[in-house]
Design an enzyme around this catalytic site. Structure first.
Site, PDB file in Angstrom:
ATOM      1  N   HIS A   1      52.862  51.836  36.573  1.00 28.06           N
ATOM      2  CA  HIS A   1      54.268  51.148  36.503  1.00 28.06           C
ATOM      3  C   HIS A   1      54.310  49.932  36.175  1.00 28.06           C
ATOM      4  O   HIS A   1      53.046  49.060  36.067  1.00 28.06           O
ATOM      5  CB  HIS A   1      54.886  51.222  37.966  1.00 28.06           C
ATOM      6  CG  HIS A   1      54.293  50.398  38.833  1.00 28.06           C
ATOM      7  ND1 HIS A   1      54.247  50.791  40.320  1.00 28.06           N
ATOM      8  CD2 HIS A   1      53.834  49.125  39.051  1.00 28.06           C
ATOM      9  CE1 HIS A   1      53.830  49.619  40.921  1.00 28.06           C
ATOM     10  NE2 HIS A   1      53.410  48.641  40.151  1.00 28.06           N
TER      11      HIS A   1
ATOM     12  N   ASP B   1      61.570  42.165  39.922  1.00 27.79           N
ATOM     13  CA  ASP B   1      62.145  43.172  40.920  1.00 27.79           C
ATOM     14  C   ASP B   1      62.243  42.401  42.266  1.00 27.79           C
ATOM     15  O   ASP B   1      61.778  41.271  42.618  1.00 27.79           O
ATOM     16  CB  ASP B   1      61.089  44.260  40.910  1.00 27.79           C
ATOM     17  CG  ASP B   1      59.702  43.960  40.670  1.00 27.79           C
ATOM     18  OD1 ASP B   1      59.229  42.698  41.075  1.00 27.79           O
ATOM     19  OD2 ASP B   1      59.067  44.710  40.344  1.00 27.79           O
TER      20      ASP B   1
ATOM     21  N   ASN C   1      49.262  53.283  39.013  1.00 34.48           N
ATOM     22  CA  ASN C   1      49.634  54.466  38.327  1.00 34.48           C
ATOM     23  C   ASN C   1      50.598  54.123  36.887  1.00 34.48           C
ATOM     24  O   ASN C   1      51.303  55.065  36.729  1.00 34.48           O
ATOM     25  CB  ASN C   1      50.726  55.140  39.728  1.00 34.48           C
ATOM     26  CG  ASN C   1      51.926  54.086  39.550  1.00 34.48           C
ATOM     27  OD1 ASN C   1      52.002  53.194  39.043  1.00 34.48           O
ATOM     28  ND2 ASN C   1      52.959  54.464  40.670  1.00 34.48           N
TER      29      ASN C   1
ATOM     30  N   GLU D   1      58.413  53.452  38.008  1.00 37.90           N
ATOM     31  CA  GLU D   1      57.397  54.357  38.451  1.00 37.90           C
ATOM     32  C   GLU D   1      57.253  55.548  37.365  1.00 37.90           C
ATOM     33  O   GLU D   1      58.122  55.796  36.490  1.00 37.90           O
ATOM     34  CB  GLU D   1      57.793  54.817  39.787  1.00 37.90           C
ATOM     35  CG  GLU D   1      57.730  53.810  40.717  1.00 37.90           C
ATOM     36  CD  GLU D   1      56.559  53.299  41.530  1.00 37.90           C
ATOM     37  OE1 GLU D   1      55.462  53.271  40.488  1.00 37.90           O
ATOM     38  OE2 GLU D   1      56.445  52.905  42.628  1.00 37.90           O
TER      39      GLU D   1
HETATM   40  C1  F6R Z   1      55.699  42.948  40.686  1.00 37.82           C
HETATM   41  C2  F6R Z   1      55.658  44.019  39.722  1.00 37.82           C
HETATM   42  C3  F6R Z   1      54.826  45.007  39.702  1.00 37.82           C
HETATM   43  C4  F6R Z   1      53.118  44.463  39.974  1.00 37.82           C
HETATM   44  C5  F6R Z   1      52.220  45.574  39.895  1.00 37.82           C
HETATM   45  C6  F6R Z   1      50.790  45.113  40.108  1.00 37.82           C
HETATM   46  O1  F6R Z   1      56.567  42.222  40.594  1.00 37.82           O
HETATM   47  O2  F6R Z   1      56.233  43.890  38.909  1.00 37.82           O
HETATM   48  O3  F6R Z   1      54.614  46.010  38.664  1.00 37.82           O
HETATM   49  O4  F6R Z   1      52.785  43.750  38.704  1.00 37.82           O
HETATM   50  O5  F6R Z   1      52.394  46.537  40.979  1.00 37.82           O
HETATM   51  O6  F6R Z   1      50.529  44.403  41.465  1.00 37.82           O
HETATM   52  P1  F6R Z   1      49.233  43.734  41.808  1.00 37.82           P
HETATM   53  O7  F6R Z   1      49.159  42.403  41.042  1.00 37.82           O
HETATM   54  O8  F6R Z   1      49.637  43.372  43.253  1.00 37.82           O
HETATM   55  O9  F6R Z   1      48.226  44.876  41.250  1.00 37.82           O
END
Ligand code: F6R
Length: 260
Positions: free
Chosen positions: A138, A67, A136, A143
């Site tokens: 995702h 992303d 959450n 989301e």
């Molecule tokens: C980022 C991504 C997100 C993160 C998720 C966890 O490229 O795809 O899904 O993996 O938000 O983020 P952290 O590791 O910062 O808790």
């Protein structure tokens, strides 16, 4: 789903690095799907360390990141382009032609998302997709309520996601509202999905992903449909799993067994 539960976060990270390293040894020209976020920082440190020690090489691999924030240029300090440059691409001097992220600053983000899915397909699809999970539920920036059949597209970030990622932005900096994210269908097409989660703040989402219903309420639950998903957890992230004892019987201390 293969559940590997390790006592400490650093053990879970080391296991995740080993899974990626093994894939690279088996297939040096693997197509990797990469993630960003705090959980991934020590993973890239580990990969850089192993590459510098000569144990693995990413030189022939190709990568596609999950992303990127809409509106941020690759040079923006909080862009995922910069995250990857700083953490992995520059330390290993990887060929920029082999490292791909969608362009958050594309004039037409909708068209950019479609181009990105086509580029992944043209590269032969993803061999190993690395994933984190949001509190959450995702994966990528899919989301809750994301279609479980979604392609790469523009998504509106949830309030919880913007709040969680505010720590990476300065107090006066606006936090992006949209991102281009690989879709859930894109992620499910990967040949091996490897999700790493550490810390108590992920326990609820992890339990919903592994043991909850298959539901857009928890987009990560779509991995229940993945033919080869490996979930690597530390004890805190595994704390909400009702069947934890079973997972630990199959893979004591997160060890691989000879029978998958
Ligand atoms: C980022 C991504 C997100 C993160 C998720 C966890 O490229 O795809 O899904 O993996 O938000 O983020 P952290 O590791 O910062 O808790």
């Amino acid at each position: 789903m293969k559940l590997l539960i390790l006592a400490r976060p650093e053990d879970a990270v080391a296991t995740c690095v080993t899974v990626i390293a093994k894939a690279l040894v088996e297939k040096p020209n693997a197509v990797l799907g990469l993630a960003t976020g705090g959980t991934m920082e020590p993973v890239y440190d580990g990969l850089v360390q192993r590459a510098k020690a000569g144990e693995i090489s990413l030189a022939r691999a190709t990568s596609f990141n999950l992303d990127e924030y809409v509106g941020l240029s690759p040079e923006h300090p909080q862009s995922y382009h910069r995250f990857m440059q700083d953490r992995l691409f520059r330390p290993l001097a990887l060929d920029p032609a082999r490292t791909h992220l969608s362009r958050g600053d594309a004039a037409d983000p909708v068209a950019e998302a479609a181009r990105y899915d086509a580029a992944i397909a043209a590269a032969g699809g993803i061999d190993l997709q690395l994933l984190g999970i949001g509190g959450n539920g995702h994966i990528g920036f899919n989301e809750p309520s994301s279609s479980l059949a979604s392609p790469t597209r523009v998504k509106t970030l949830a309030r919880a996601t913007r709040d969680a990622n505010a720590r990476f932005f300065g107090a006066s900096e606006p936090i992006p509202r949209f991102a281009i994210t690989m879709g859930i269908a894109t992620i499910l097409r990967s040949r091996h999905a490897v999700l790493l989660a550490t810390g108590a703040q992920k326990a609820e989402a992890v339990a919903a992903m592994v043991e909850g219903p298959l539901s857009a309420r928890c987009p990560a639950s779509a991995l229940q449909m993945h033919p080869r998903a490996t979930v690597v957890l530390d004890a805190e992230a595994a704390a909400g799993l009702e069947l934890r004892q079973y997972y630990e019987t199959v893979h004591p201390e997160g060890q691989e067994t000879s029978l998958d």
